[in-house]
Design an enzyme around this catalytic site. Structure first.
Site, PDB file in Angstrom:
ATOM      1  N   LYS A 190       0.776  -1.081  -0.069  1.00 51.58           N
ATOM      2  CA  LYS A 190      -0.106   0.007  -0.195  1.00 51.58           C
ATOM      3  C   LYS A 190       0.845   1.240   0.026  1.00 51.58           C
ATOM      4  CE  LYS A 190      -3.749  -2.321   2.238  1.00 51.58           C
ATOM      5  NZ  LYS A 190      -4.346  -2.724   3.365  1.00 51.58           N
ATOM      6  N   GLN A 192      -4.624  -1.487   9.402  1.00 49.42           N
ATOM      7  CA  GLN A 192      -4.675  -2.955   8.811  1.00 49.42           C
ATOM      8  C   GLN A 192      -5.159  -3.911   9.991  1.00 49.42           C
ATOM      9  OE1 GLN A 192      -3.640  -3.612   5.752  1.00 49.42           O
ATOM     10  NE2 GLN A 192      -4.078  -5.784   6.091  1.00 49.42           N
ATOM     11  N   ASP A 218     -10.960   3.312   4.383  1.00 49.47           N
ATOM     12  CA  ASP A 218     -11.330   1.724   4.463  1.00 49.47           C
ATOM     13  C   ASP A 218     -12.977   1.936   4.452  1.00 49.47           C
ATOM     14  OD1 ASP A 218      -9.874  -0.445   4.430  1.00 49.47           O
ATOM     15  OD2 ASP A 218      -9.456  -0.169   6.597  1.00 49.47           O
TER      16      ASP A 218
HETATM   17  N1  GUN Z   1      -7.073  -6.519   5.930  1.00 52.28           N
HETATM   18  C1  GUN Z   1      -7.514  -7.225   4.972  1.00 52.28           C
HETATM   19  N2  GUN Z   1      -8.014  -6.597   4.062  1.00 52.28           N
HETATM   20  C2  GUN Z   1      -8.302  -5.397   4.909  1.00 52.28           C
HETATM   21  C3  GUN Z   1      -8.729  -4.209   4.227  1.00 52.28           C
HETATM   22  O1  GUN Z   1      -9.424  -3.863   3.134  1.00 52.28           O
HETATM   23  N3  GUN Z   1      -8.682  -3.079   5.248  1.00 52.28           N
HETATM   24  C4  GUN Z   1      -8.107  -3.276   6.391  1.00 52.28           C
HETATM   25  N4  GUN Z   1      -7.995  -2.340   7.185  1.00 52.28           N
HETATM   26  N5  GUN Z   1      -7.533  -4.380   6.693  1.00 52.28           N
HETATM   27  C5  GUN Z   1      -7.529  -5.451   5.843  1.00 52.28           C
END
Ligand code: GUN
Length: 305
Positions: free
Chosen positions: A65, A109, A132
């Protein structure tokens, strides 16, 4: 021709929905708008990603990311906290990021270590920076048909569905899975597109019959190849969110929630695993960060898809 198709004399019919290619094109449009934003404001959009602990998969996601944000010209702030971080310390970091004017998007995350309260953390994020789309306010905006920020994976799935099908109006859709990250927001997005939506989950009875009626199947359960190819309605469009690592003949492979080989003999179009939904999730995050930056600066956000 796949073995299943050969046995029943069915040809492979499905077009492959190229998520990787779509994401690359979207990335170019985002990078152009990052330049436009910095021309207007004198700064670039900033994305803060918070990782607690050392889960190897999460470490990979967080790194990619940050790398993608930088590649598109954004600023990336990566905060890696130890496994035993307290709730108070994590909440204090979120407060600092909320107050930081150079940060437009905040992503914590998931999953967090078990001693931490994820919902409390999500609720502490400024909804305007919640790239998110997990804050209850953003989930509520989506359910009410109001503009907010939409969870990245379902947003990426919708982009692919629109690119493959155009107008989704009137189609029967099934979403298999009801998580707050994918299933629920996906169902809301499809409803907003005027689909007739079924949400299936672990207690759903006769999943096969319900899948067989759907023009659109979005599979998001995380159970390798659970949805059999022969369940798919001929001519349906299949979006496979699952990514599971399985060992076959001593070789590790990534497979989705859908039996890909079987489904390609019936579907009109299907996403591959890998190379389908995966690349879209990260690009949707970049899209949301750009959107949040424009909105926070009081500028009209560009339409990118
Ligand atoms: N863990 C797996 N996919 C995601 C996501 O799209 N956002 C977040 N915050 N954690 C994740």
């Amino acid at each position: 021709m796949t073995l299943a198709a050969a046995a029943e004399d069915r040809p492979v019919t499905a077009a492959i929905i190229d998520g990787k290619g779509y994401a690359a094109g979207l990335g170019e449009r985002i990078a152009e708008q990052v330049s436009a934003f910095s021309g207007h404001t004198g700064r670039v959009p900033g994305l803060a990603v918070v990782l607690v602990g050392t889960d190897p998969a999460s470490e990979v996601y967080v790194r990619s990311k940050g790398r993608m944000a930088r590649k598109l010209g954004m600023e990336s702030f990566e905060h890696v906290l130890s496994e035993d971080t307290s709730q108070e310390d994590l909440m204090a970091l979120v407060d600092r990021l909320n107050a930081d004017e150079t940060v437009d998007g905040i992503l914590v995350q998931l999953p967090l270590p078990r001693h931490l309260d994820s919902l409390a953390v999500i609720k502490a994020i400024d909804p305007a920076k919640d790239v998110d789309g997990l804050h209850p306010l953003n989930a509520g905006y989506l359910a009410s048909g109001l503009p907010g920020l939409v969870s990245c994976t379902p947003l990426g799935c919708l982009m692919l569905l629109r690119s493959s099908l155009g107008d989704l109006s009137g189609l029967d859709a099934i979403v298999v899975g009801r998580s707050i990250l994918v299933g629920k927001p996906m169902a809301q997005l499809l409803l907003a597109e005027n689909c007739t939506v079924t949400v299936a989950h672990s207690r759903t009875r006769d999943l096969e019959r319900r899948v067989a009626q759907a023009d659109i199947v979005v599979a998001a359960v995380g159970s390798p190849e659970m949805i059999r190819g022969e369940w798919i309605k001929p001519g349906a469009t299949v979006i496979d969110v699952g990514t599971s690592r399985v060992i076959r003949d001593g070789v590790t492979r990534l497979v989705g929630d859908v039996d890909f080989a079987g489904a390609t003999t019936r579907a009109r179009a299907i996403t591959p695993v890998p190379g389908g939904v995966g690349p879209m999730t990260i690009m949707s995050l970049m899209h949301n960060t750009l959107l949040a930056a424009f909105r926070r600066a009081g500028l009209a956000a560009p339409e990118l898809w």
